[in-house]
Design an enzyme around this catalytic site. Structure first.
Site, PDB file in Angstrom:
ATOM      1  N   ASP A  37      -5.585  14.312   7.190  1.00  0.00           N
ATOM      2  CA  ASP A  37      -4.903  13.078   7.589  1.00  0.00           C
ATOM      3  C   ASP A  37      -4.895  12.890   9.103  1.00  0.00           C
ATOM      4  O   ASP A  37      -3.850  12.677   9.709  1.00  0.00           O
ATOM      5  CB  ASP A  37      -3.456  13.078   7.073  1.00  0.00           C
ATOM      6  CG  ASP A  37      -3.352  13.429   5.601  1.00  0.00           C
ATOM      7  OD1 ASP A  37      -4.193  12.964   4.827  1.00  0.00           O
ATOM      8  OD2 ASP A  37      -2.423  14.170   5.233  1.00  0.00           O
ATOM      9  N   GLU A 205      -1.583   4.330   0.761  1.00  0.00           N
ATOM     10  CA  GLU A 205      -0.748   5.212   1.588  1.00  0.00           C
ATOM     11  C   GLU A 205      -1.359   5.324   2.987  1.00  0.00           C
ATOM     12  O   GLU A 205      -2.269   4.582   3.341  1.00  0.00           O
ATOM     13  CB  GLU A 205      -0.654   6.601   0.938  1.00  0.00           C
ATOM     14  CG  GLU A 205      -2.004   7.269   0.735  1.00  0.00           C
ATOM     15  CD  GLU A 205      -1.918   8.571  -0.040  1.00  0.00           C
ATOM     16  OE1 GLU A 205      -0.817   8.969  -0.411  1.00  0.00           O
ATOM     17  OE2 GLU A 205      -2.977   9.166  -0.281  1.00  0.00           O
TER      18      GLU A 205
END
Length: 522
Positions: A37, A205
């Site tokens: 991420d 997300e």
């Protein structure tokens, strides 16, 4: 005979993965390691990258680059996880999820989520630290992946996603308005992007918030970690309504699920996108893609058919930036520093007395800890990320004092683990190849040990296939036990490292590791 230190570390400068091709081009991944991420910010000529760290300590790594290809590990922003008591033992899959890093008002800001506690912020004048203690901006379960935006009118916004495992909802993005200090919620503006209203969307997300040319942009992945894509949403008003477009997908490439990362520019006006790819035991590795803007939308990677939906590049020219020397995050360690190298992490908040770099100068001494079963859930494992698709790790282990029931060695750890080392039993000192495929650690194979010192090696080949071997002289190695296929942990890749434990700590002694060498597979 101990291999001389100079000889032992000669190959330490040769990285097992090199993204810079040396001819003005690079290859992906630019980071063949589990920097999940990733988010990146440019400040002047410097790029700073941070990533999820889950329950690994220290957390929130800070990597530095000046060309987006050659990265070094500069610091960690989170020396210990909070709340302290919640992370005294490993908490697989919990802890620090997708962070965002920004620079505002002369300071660096990292907003990060803990899905069990809420959204936090920390700040620093220098990304190398010190960083402030975490401030809980918004408490709550299931709040994840926050990203701030300081608007032109002085207002501060924070967009975030939701984890269904905690909140019961997901696939939507929520907007908060913060106070001027960026540490307290003043208004909940509700859902601004609803993935349920979009065809075939799931698991929306990881939003990243930008403003450009009068548009608000939210970059957000959807479709799941292994098979998803990168979407972009844009609106003239921060509250929406937002238009949606898929701008990056696997396409005809072998790069599965390319998404979740950062949009950055260069001083000369080029645009680039940094994202991850999930590679199972190797974790979420980091790719770099070129970006062009077309009619107010970014086109990421290669777009051979011109439809605006790009696909990842395998090689590409480097960004038009001043040339930089080749660099990669550290792996090998001579243990000749008063502090542990930045590459090392624990699976939980460490305790005083777990290790020493001064008890035996020039070596790492691990003090024995009460054995945990399965070993893969032990908090005292000293670990680092897999650094390449193939590599070799070698160390020299010595047990300088007797200790019945003690074992120490080299471990490959994930949701299952395998290890090789020395074990003291009623039969004396044995060389052991062990693992924990069941509920308790299991001995796979043993061999007699001539002394309390040994060279241990693990050779990691394609697809995480691991072979352990040992040597008495550091030159000729003999395999022991069968092959082991590395598996990831919970949301993280497999790791390799060291340990020392015992069934009875009161009679166990230390384990000394002379060095830790990582080199390319011959």
């Amino acid at each position: 005979m101990m291999l001389p230190l100079a000889a032992a570390m000669t190959l330490a400068c040769v990285s097992p993965w090199q993204p810079d091709l040396g001819d003005g081009r690079y290859r992906n991944p630019v980071l063949y390691a589990d920097y999940s991420d990733p988010d990146v910010v440019r400040v002047g000529d410097d790029y700073w990258l941070t990533a999820s760290s889950f329950s690994c300590v220290p957390g929130l790594p800070l990597l530095h680059s000046r060309d987006l290809v050659n990265w070094t590990l500069a610091a960690h922003a989170l020396p210990r996880l909070v709340p302290e008591e919640a992370f005294a033992s490993p908490q697989p899959g919990k802890g620090v999820w997708a962070p965002a890093i920004r620079h505002h008002a002369g300071r660096f800001w990292i907003y990060y989520p803990d899905p069990d506690f809420g959204l936090y912020v920390i700040t620093a004048a220098d990304p190398r630290g010190p960083w402030s203690a975490p401030v809980l901006v918004q408490a709550g379960r299931g709040l994840i992946d926050p990203c701030p935006l300081w608007d032109e009118d002085g207002r501060v916004y924070l967009v975030h996603a939701w984890a269904k495992s905690r909140a019961g909802i997901n696939n939507v993005l929520t907007l908060l308005r913060l106070d001027a200090g960026g540490t307290r919620v003043e208004e909940d503006l509700g859902v601004i992007v609803d993935g349920h209203a979009l065809p075939d969307y799931s698991t929306l997300e990881g939003p990243k918030f930008y403003r450009r040319d009068g548009w608000y942009y939210i970059f957000a992945p959807a479709g799941g970690v292994k098979t998803g894509w990168q979407s972009v949403f844009r609106a003239r008003d921060v509250r929406g309504p937002y238009e949606a477009r898929i701008v990056l997908a696997q396409g005809s490439t072998a790069i599965n699920g390319p998404h979740q990362g950062a949009l950055v520019d260069t001083p000369k006006g080029e645009w680039w996108f940094v994202h991850f790819q999930d590679l199972d035991a190797y974790g979420r590795v980091v790719h770099l893609e070129p970006v062009v803007w077309r009619e107010g939308w970014p086109v990421i990677g290669s777009d051979p058919d011109g439809d605006g939906r790009g696909e990842p590049v395998l090689t590409h020219r480097k960004p038009t930036l001043p040339p930089e020397p080749r660099a990669t995050p550290p792996t090998s360690d001579a243990f000749d520093s008063p502090t542990l190298g930045l590459q090392w992490q624990w699976p939980a908040n460490p305790r005083e007395g777990w290790f020493s770099l001064t008890d035996r100068p020039g070596a790492l001494r691990l003090h024995p800890q009460a054995a945990v079963a399965p070993l893969s859930l032990a908090p005292y494992l000293l670990l680092q990320k897999f650094p390449a698709p193939t590599f070799v790790v070698t160390t020299r282990l010595e047990l300088p004092s007797p200790g019945l029931g003690q074992r120490a060695g080299l471990i490959v750890a994930g949701e299952k683990s395998a290890w090789m080392g020395l074990q003291r039993s009623a039969n004396g000192v044995e060389i052991v190849r062990g693992g924990d495929p069941a509920e308790s650690p299991a001995v796979v194979s043993t061999a007699p040990a001539a002394t309390g010192a040994i060279f241990i090696r693990v050779t990691v080949r394609e697809h995480g296939c691991c072979e352990f071997s040992f040597s008495s002289d550091g030159h000729t190695f003999s395999p022991l036990g069968g092959l082991f296929t590395a598996v990831p942990g919970r949301w993280i890749g497999a790791k390799v490292g060291l340990f020392n434990d015992a069934t009875n700590v009161s009679v166990a002694g230390p384990a000394d590791f002379a060095w830790f060498r990582v080199e390319p597979l011959p």
